[in-house]
Design an enzyme around this catalytic site. Structure first.
Site, PDB file in Angstrom:
ATOM      1  N   ARG A 113      46.572  15.725  21.133  1.00 12.83           N
ATOM      2  CA  ARG A 113      45.572  17.002  21.440  1.00 12.83           C
ATOM      3  C   ARG A 113      46.034  17.801  22.777  1.00 12.83           C
ATOM      4  O   ARG A 113      45.292  18.603  23.374  1.00 12.83           O
ATOM      5  CB  ARG A 113      44.212  16.758  21.362  1.00 12.83           C
ATOM      6  CG  ARG A 113      43.536  16.482  20.019  1.00 12.83           C
ATOM      7  CD  ARG A 113      42.131  16.078  20.192  1.00 12.83           C
ATOM      8  NE  ARG A 113      41.763  15.819  18.666  1.00 12.83           N
ATOM      9  CZ  ARG A 113      40.309  15.469  18.433  1.00 12.83           C
ATOM     10  NH1 ARG A 113      39.568  15.516  19.490  1.00 12.83           N
ATOM     11  NH2 ARG A 113      40.019  15.032  17.442  1.00 12.83           N
ATOM     12  N   LYS A 135      53.358  31.116  24.631  1.00 17.62           N
ATOM     13  CA  LYS A 135      53.395  31.049  22.979  1.00 17.62           C
ATOM     14  C   LYS A 135      54.431  29.945  22.394  1.00 17.62           C
ATOM     15  O   LYS A 135      55.356  30.038  23.101  1.00 17.62           O
ATOM     16  CB  LYS A 135      53.966  32.461  22.463  1.00 17.62           C
ATOM     17  CG  LYS A 135      52.886  33.589  22.531  1.00 17.62           C
ATOM     18  CD  LYS A 135      53.635  34.971  21.643  1.00 17.62           C
ATOM     19  CE  LYS A 135      52.925  35.899  21.688  1.00 17.62           C
ATOM     20  NZ  LYS A 135      53.639  37.168  20.931  1.00 17.62           N
ATOM     21  N   GLU A 177      66.036  41.571  25.948  1.00 20.76           N
ATOM     22  CA  GLU A 177      64.653  41.553  26.172  1.00 20.76           C
ATOM     23  C   GLU A 177      64.147  42.382  27.302  1.00 20.76           C
ATOM     24  O   GLU A 177      63.100  42.667  27.753  1.00 20.76           O
ATOM     25  CB  GLU A 177      64.167  40.061  26.136  1.00 20.76           C
ATOM     26  CG  GLU A 177      64.183  39.280  25.008  1.00 20.76           C
ATOM     27  CD  GLU A 177      63.151  39.590  24.105  1.00 20.76           C
ATOM     28  OE1 GLU A 177      62.281  40.405  24.377  1.00 20.76           O
ATOM     29  OE2 GLU A 177      62.802  39.180  22.708  1.00 20.76           O
ATOM     30  N   LYS A 213      56.542  40.606  32.564  1.00 20.03           N
ATOM     31  CA  LYS A 213      55.606  39.923  31.670  1.00 20.03           C
ATOM     32  C   LYS A 213      54.287  39.228  32.411  1.00 20.03           C
ATOM     33  O   LYS A 213      53.335  38.962  31.386  1.00 20.03           O
ATOM     34  CB  LYS A 213      56.643  38.717  31.448  1.00 20.03           C
ATOM     35  CG  LYS A 213      56.038  37.620  30.209  1.00 20.03           C
ATOM     36  CD  LYS A 213      56.002  38.177  28.827  1.00 20.03           C
ATOM     37  CE  LYS A 213      55.615  37.354  27.799  1.00 20.03           C
ATOM     38  NZ  LYS A 213      56.803  36.332  27.518  1.00 20.03           N
ATOM     39  N   GLU A 223      47.021  38.071  23.253  1.00 20.54           N
ATOM     40  CA  GLU A 223      47.744  39.148  22.437  1.00 20.54           C
ATOM     41  C   GLU A 223      46.736  40.078  21.540  1.00 20.54           C
ATOM     42  O   GLU A 223      46.718  40.095  20.545  1.00 20.54           O
ATOM     43  CB  GLU A 223      48.704  38.729  21.532  1.00 20.54           C
ATOM     44  CG  GLU A 223      49.827  39.869  21.023  1.00 20.54           C
ATOM     45  CD  GLU A 223      50.952  39.293  20.400  1.00 20.54           C
ATOM     46  OE1 GLU A 223      51.230  40.196  19.274  1.00 20.54           O
ATOM     47  OE2 GLU A 223      51.427  38.194  20.476  1.00 20.54           O
ATOM     48  N   ARG A 227      49.450  42.904  25.522  1.00 24.75           N
ATOM     49  CA  ARG A 227      50.334  42.134  25.048  1.00 24.75           C
ATOM     50  C   ARG A 227      51.347  42.366  23.746  1.00 24.75           C
ATOM     51  O   ARG A 227      52.413  42.157  23.813  1.00 24.75           O
ATOM     52  CB  ARG A 227      50.095  40.592  24.847  1.00 24.75           C
ATOM     53  CG  ARG A 227      51.158  39.699  24.897  1.00 24.75           C
ATOM     54  CD  ARG A 227      50.603  38.309  25.218  1.00 24.75           C
ATOM     55  NE  ARG A 227      51.752  37.295  25.260  1.00 24.75           N
ATOM     56  CZ  ARG A 227      51.605  36.021  25.503  1.00 24.75           C
ATOM     57  NH1 ARG A 227      50.560  35.324  26.109  1.00 24.75           N
ATOM     58  NH2 ARG A 227      52.771  35.086  25.513  1.00 24.75           N
ATOM     59  N   ASN A 231      55.829  43.453  21.797  1.00 22.68           N
ATOM     60  CA  ASN A 231      56.207  43.374  20.512  1.00 22.68           C
ATOM     61  C   ASN A 231      57.342  44.627  19.898  1.00 22.68           C
ATOM     62  O   ASN A 231      57.730  44.916  19.023  1.00 22.68           O
ATOM     63  CB  ASN A 231      55.341  43.384  19.296  1.00 22.68           C
ATOM     64  CG  ASN A 231      54.612  42.169  19.381  1.00 22.68           C
ATOM     65  OD1 ASN A 231      55.145  41.073  19.640  1.00 22.68           O
ATOM     66  ND2 ASN A 231      53.139  42.013  19.300  1.00 22.68           N
ATOM     67  N   HIS A 234      60.440  44.131  17.953  1.00 25.31           N
ATOM     68  CA  HIS A 234      60.208  42.891  17.464  1.00 25.31           C
ATOM     69  C   HIS A 234      59.763  43.109  16.034  1.00 25.31           C
ATOM     70  O   HIS A 234      59.919  42.051  15.055  1.00 25.31           O
ATOM     71  CB  HIS A 234      59.134  41.930  18.017  1.00 25.31           C
ATOM     72  CG  HIS A 234      59.736  41.252  19.341  1.00 25.31           C
ATOM     73  ND1 HIS A 234      60.221  42.007  20.402  1.00 25.31           N
ATOM     74  CD2 HIS A 234      60.180  40.143  19.593  1.00 25.31           C
ATOM     75  CE1 HIS A 234      60.852  41.446  21.448  1.00 25.31           C
ATOM     76  NE2 HIS A 234      60.745  40.173  21.044  1.00 25.31           N
ATOM     77  N   HIS A 238      62.036  40.685  13.944  1.00 28.94           N
ATOM     78  CA  HIS A 238      61.774  39.422  12.925  1.00 28.94           C
ATOM     79  C   HIS A 238      62.228  39.652  11.752  1.00 28.94           C
ATOM     80  O   HIS A 238      62.986  38.459  10.964  1.00 28.94           O
ATOM     81  CB  HIS A 238      60.136  39.180  13.121  1.00 28.94           C
ATOM     82  CG  HIS A 238      59.881  38.688  14.463  1.00 28.94           C
ATOM     83  ND1 HIS A 238      58.639  38.596  14.878  1.00 28.94           N
ATOM     84  CD2 HIS A 238      60.576  38.295  15.585  1.00 28.94           C
ATOM     85  CE1 HIS A 238      58.430  38.011  15.994  1.00 28.94           C
ATOM     86  NE2 HIS A 238      59.822  37.776  16.462  1.00 28.94           N
ATOM     87  N   HIS A 253      68.204  36.404  18.441  1.00 29.78           N
ATOM     88  CA  HIS A 253      67.001  36.999  18.443  1.00 29.78           C
ATOM     89  C   HIS A 253      67.124  38.365  19.288  1.00 29.78           C
ATOM     90  O   HIS A 253      66.587  39.278  18.953  1.00 29.78           O
ATOM     91  CB  HIS A 253      66.224  36.033  19.100  1.00 29.78           C
ATOM     92  CG  HIS A 253      64.815  36.950  19.483  1.00 29.78           C
ATOM     93  ND1 HIS A 253      63.915  36.992  18.337  1.00 29.78           N
ATOM     94  CD2 HIS A 253      63.911  37.209  20.464  1.00 29.78           C
ATOM     95  CE1 HIS A 253      62.712  37.734  18.643  1.00 29.78           C
ATOM     96  NE2 HIS A 253      62.871  37.719  20.322  1.00 29.78           N
TER      97      HIS A 253
END
Length: 338
Positions: A113, A135, A177, A213, A223, A227, A231, A234, A238, A253
């Site tokens: 956990r 993330k 990025e 960031k 998000e 945030r 994207n 993105h 993706h 990427h």
């Protein structure tokens, strides 16, 4: 330089300093069992440098590439930690790029956990973006980052000296990025790219990108608002990435992000963006059909019901969000990628 990230749920330092890899134990609690997750592209000297500072180090090396962000690899690392009798007081260290960070972070979030997680990014992309924000994820059934969590690191160590061993394509991949963040938040940073100064001032690029960031993450850790701006590029990226990895000539990427930014810009911004992408040797288009990209887009986590939220840039350094029916966006993609 130490930048502190402080959110409602977490607080951790980002140490940006040349040579900090050799001083990791000054910033991280390493007098315990440490599972160092890395990939086979990372120079052994980096792994040895970190291992030597750990009281009880274990190294798990995965093949470089998105294929390692799998349920199988995730399970193998957990099995290794069980066999080595790791406890909740031990830690996981990511030493590598974004793939390693995502994978190791999800392992840390899941084992008993949650155990302490340290991120030591060694690529441009992970240093400017993916190493902070919390993330973590693995891919599932062919879809990127489909299983994951928000699990912030306890600390991030960024040593620009580790970039010296990167090939030119990987450096450009990461800089995509930074271009993304410059286009949406910092016109002055974008001008630095236009002037061709990004490589000679890489430390400044990293710092400016981290500050952007950090600001975004501190305001919106989960998000739900600001945030989402990260994207930019993105949504399409993706989908491009999913299609790209079906062919031998796959794109990284950041290269997919470069492609994804172009249709989301106004003609005026596109006129300035395309020369920057060309200068960095980043792609601006792909040979995939619009139909195949739409199919991949249908699995995107950013689609809510029948709508999709797009991040658009009409002026450099500024952004706007626009929600539109997925069907309308699908037609737009088919026209852009005929």
């Amino acid at each position: 330089m130490i930048l502190s990230v402080k959110t409602a749920l977490s607080s951790y330092p980002i140490v940006l300093e040349r040579g900090v890899l050799k001083k990791a134990k000054e910033h991280l609690l390493l007098n315990r069992k440490c599972m160092i997750v890395t990939d086979d592209n990372i120079p052994r000297k980096y792994v040895d440098t970190v291992s030597a500072q750990c009281a009880d180090p274990y190294v798990f090396t995965v093949p470089a590439g998105e294929g390692s962000k799998s349920m199988e690899t995730f399970g193998r690392i957990l099995e290794e930690m069980l066999e080595k009798e790791f406890s909740r007081t031990d830690c996981v260290i990511a030493l590598g790029g974004g793939v390693v960070g995502d994978l190791a972070g999800f392992v840390a979030a899941s084992f008993q956990r949650g155990v302490d997680f340290y991120n030591i990014p060694t690529t441009v992309l992970s240093q400017v973006d993916s190493s902070i924000g919390g993330k973590v994820a693995i891919n599932f059934k062919g879809w990127k980052n489909m299983v994951g969590a928000f699990y912030p690191p306890k600390a991030v160590l960024i040593d620009p000296d580790t970039l010296a061993t990167l090939p030119e394509r990987q450096i450009a991949n990461g800089l995509a990025e930074s271009v993304k963040m410059a286009a949406t938040f910092d016109a002055e940073l974008f001008e630095l790219f236009e002037k061709g100064q990004a490589l000679e001032k890489i430390d400044l690029v990293i710092e400016k990108s981290l500050r952007i960031k950090r600001r975004v993450v501190e305001e919106d850790e989960r998000e739900t608002g600001l945030r989402k701006v990260l994207n930019f590029g993105h949504t399409l990226a993706h989908a491009v990435e999913s299609e790209s990895h079906k062919s031998p000539d796959f794109l990284y990427h950041g290269e997919c992000v470069a492609v994804g930014m172009v249709p989301m810009c106004s003609p005026a911004v596109r006129e300035r963006l395309l020369p920057v992408l060309k200068m960095l040797k980043l792609p601006a288009t792909v040979p995939f059909s619009g139909e195949s990209l739409v199919e991949a887009l249908s699995h995107d986590k950013k689609i809510s019901g029948k709508d999709i939220t797009l991040i658009l840039v009409d002026r450099l350094g500024e952004y706007r969000m626009e929600k539109m029916p997925f069907s309308a966006f699908a037609e737009r993609v088919k026209e852009d990628f005929q």
